[in-house]
Design a protein around this motif. Sequence first.
Motif, mmCIF file in Angstrom:
data_model
loop_
_atom_site.group_PDB
_atom_site.id
_atom_site.type_symbol
_atom_site.label_atom_id
_atom_site.label_comp_id
_atom_site.label_asym_id
_atom_site.label_seq_id
_atom_site.Cartn_x
_atom_site.Cartn_y
_atom_site.Cartn_z
ATOM 1 N N GLU A 436 0.829 -1.185 0.000
ATOM 2 C CA GLU A 436 0.000 0.000 0.000
ATOM 3 C C GLU A 436 0.872 1.247 0.000
ATOM 4 O O GLU A 436 2.049 1.215 0.358
ATOM 5 C CB GLU A 436 -0.898 0.036 1.244
ATOM 6 C CG GLU A 436 -1.880 -1.123 1.331
ATOM 7 C CD GLU A 436 -2.704 -1.035 2.594
ATOM 8 O OE1 GLU A 436 -3.613 -0.192 2.640
ATOM 9 O OE2 GLU A 436 -2.418 -1.788 3.537
ATOM 10 N N ARG A 444 -4.637 3.790 7.968
ATOM 11 C CA ARG A 444 -5.294 2.583 8.456
ATOM 12 C C ARG A 444 -4.837 2.249 9.867
ATOM 13 O O ARG A 444 -5.646 1.861 10.722
ATOM 14 C CB ARG A 444 -5.012 1.409 7.519
ATOM 15 C CG ARG A 444 -5.879 0.190 7.839
ATOM 16 C CD ARG A 444 -5.757 -0.868 6.785
ATOM 17 N NE ARG A 444 -4.496 -1.579 6.917
ATOM 18 C CZ ARG A 444 -4.023 -2.421 6.007
ATOM 19 N NH1 ARG A 444 -4.684 -2.598 4.890
ATOM 20 N NH2 ARG A 444 -2.884 -3.041 6.193
ATOM 21 N N TYR A 501 -10.421 -2.460 3.946
ATOM 22 C CA TYR A 501 -9.076 -3.026 4.056
ATOM 23 C C TYR A 501 -9.039 -4.350 3.307
ATOM 24 O O TYR A 501 -10.052 -5.023 3.151
ATOM 25 C CB TYR A 501 -8.719 -3.264 5.534
ATOM 26 C CG TYR A 501 -9.778 -4.011 6.294
ATOM 27 C CD1 TYR A 501 -9.780 -5.405 6.340
ATOM 28 C CD2 TYR A 501 -10.807 -3.328 6.930
ATOM 29 C CE1 TYR A 501 -10.761 -6.097 7.014
ATOM 30 C CE2 TYR A 501 -11.806 -4.010 7.604
ATOM 31 C CZ TYR A 501 -11.774 -5.388 7.645
ATOM 32 O OH TYR A 501 -12.760 -6.075 8.305
#
Length: 520
Positions: A436, A444, A501
Motif C-alpha cells: 500500500e 489505516r 481493508y
Amino acid sequence: MENVIMIVITLVAAVGAYIAGSRISKKDSGSIVRQAEELASKVLDDARREAETIAKEAELKAKDEALQIKDEYEQELREKKKELQGLEKRLGQKEENLDKKVALFDQKELDILKKEQIFTQKEQSLQQRDEELKQAADVQRAKLETISGMSASEAKKELMDAMEDEAKHDAAKLIKIIEEEARETADKKAKELISLAVQRYAGEYVAEKTVSVVPLPSDEMKGRIIGREGRNIRALEAATGIDLIIDDTPEAVILSGFNPVRREVARLSLEKLIADGRIHPGRIEEVVAKSTEEVEQTIKEAGEQAAFDLGVHGIHPEVLKLIGRLRYRTSYTQNVYQHSLEVAFLCGIMAAELGVNVKQAKRAGLLHDLGKAVDHEVEGSHAVIGAELARKYGESPKIVHAIMAHHEDEKPTTVLAVLVQAADALSGARPGARREMMETYVKRLDDLERIATSFSGVTNSFAIQAGREIRVMVSSDQITDDQSLIMARDIAKKIEAEMTYPGQIKVNVIRETRAVEYAR
C-alpha cells in the motif's frame, strides 16, 4: 268353460241336423223334426243345468276368495294395530324419560344459578381483597422508598441493570465455552486444510503500478515524440486515451492512466514508434490500431490459458476476454490475474479435501474478481458487477452467488461461497502479496487504534503486523475476562462497519492483573 263349449257344439250339430232334415223327404220330416226338437230340448236342459252348476261353483269360489282376502286383511290389520300399540308404548316411555330429563335440567339450572351467585359473591370479595392488597402494597412501597431513598422506577432500573450485567456475564461464559468446544474440533482441521492448500500452491507475484515508464534511447527523442507544436503527443494521447508525461526525467517518458489495457496499448505503440523512428499522426494511428489488435489477442490468449491451466471448460468467450483483461489490472499492487488463478487453485484444493465439486470451486475462484475488469467503466461494487456479468453470460446460480458473496455484498449461504471467501482472503492476506501507499498505510493504523481506544476500559492499543492485527490492552479493574470476549467482538464489528481493508484484521484483547510489592 269346457261345458259351455260342448253345449255350443251340440247346438251347432242340432242346427246342422235340422238343415239336413229339411232336405229329407217330407215323409220322414215329421218324425225327424220331433226327434231334433226333443234332442235340442234335452240339450238345452242339460246346458241350463250345467250353466247353473257352473254359476253356483263360481259364486262359491268367489265367496271363498272374498273370505280369504278378508281374513288376510284382518290379520294384517291386527299386526298393524299391534305394531302401533308397541310404538305408542315406546313413545310413552320416551315422553316419560324426556319429562325426567327436563326436570333434571331444571334442577341443574337452579344449581348453576346458585353457584353463579356464590361465584359473584366470591369475585366481589376477591376484588375487594385485591384493592386492599393494592393499597397495602402502595403503603409498603411508599415506606420502602422512604427507607431506601429511591423511587420504584429507580429501583426497577437498578434491578434491570443488575440482571443485564448478569445476563451478559452468563452469555460471555457461554460464548467462551462454545468457542472452546468449537475450536477443539474445528481449529485443527481448518488449519490443516488451509496449510495444505497454501503449501500445494505457490503463485507467482507480479507488482505493477498505475503508470508505465518507457525508456528512450536519448533525450532528443522527446522532441520528436512531442512533434511540431505538440501534434504528435496530442495524436498519441487522443488515439490511446492515456496521458504522456514528458518531464525532466532523463531518457524516459511516463504513461499515466487508470485503464490498464489502454496504458499497455500506449506503451507498445510508443515502443514501436521509437524503434521505427517515423513519428507523425498518420503513423501513430496505424501503430496504435496494430497494437490494439495485439493486446486484444494477448488478452484472449491469457483468458484461454487460465481456463486451460485450471481445467475449466465451457466458459463464454466474452468472459475469457474479461479474465484476460485482469492481467493488466492490479489491486494494492497485486496482479488480479495471478490473484484469480491463485484463488482458483486454493478453492480447488480445499474443495477436494472437503469432498466438494472441485471444478465448480475452481470456476468460482477464477471468476470471483471478474467485475474488476470493468469496474472503472461501470458504477458499483466489483463483486456485484462480476455477479451480473456471470449471470448475463450463462453461469450457474451457485457461481453467481459465490461471486456476489465473496465480499459480503450478499450473505454466503453455500459451501462454495465460503470457500471462495476464504481463498480470496488467503491470497490477499499472505505476506508480500499486497503493498500500500504510505499515506493509506498510516491512516489505516491510525483508524485501527482510534476505534480500539473509543471503547471504555481500554488503556492502550497497538496496530501491528502491517495493520493486520490490533492488540488492545484493557484495565483489569474495569473489564472482566468474560467482558473482554464481548469487547473483542464489538471492536471487530466496528472495524468492519467503518473501515475498508484487504484481507482480514485480527483483534486481540489483552487483560492481565499485576500484583507489585517492594521488599525493603
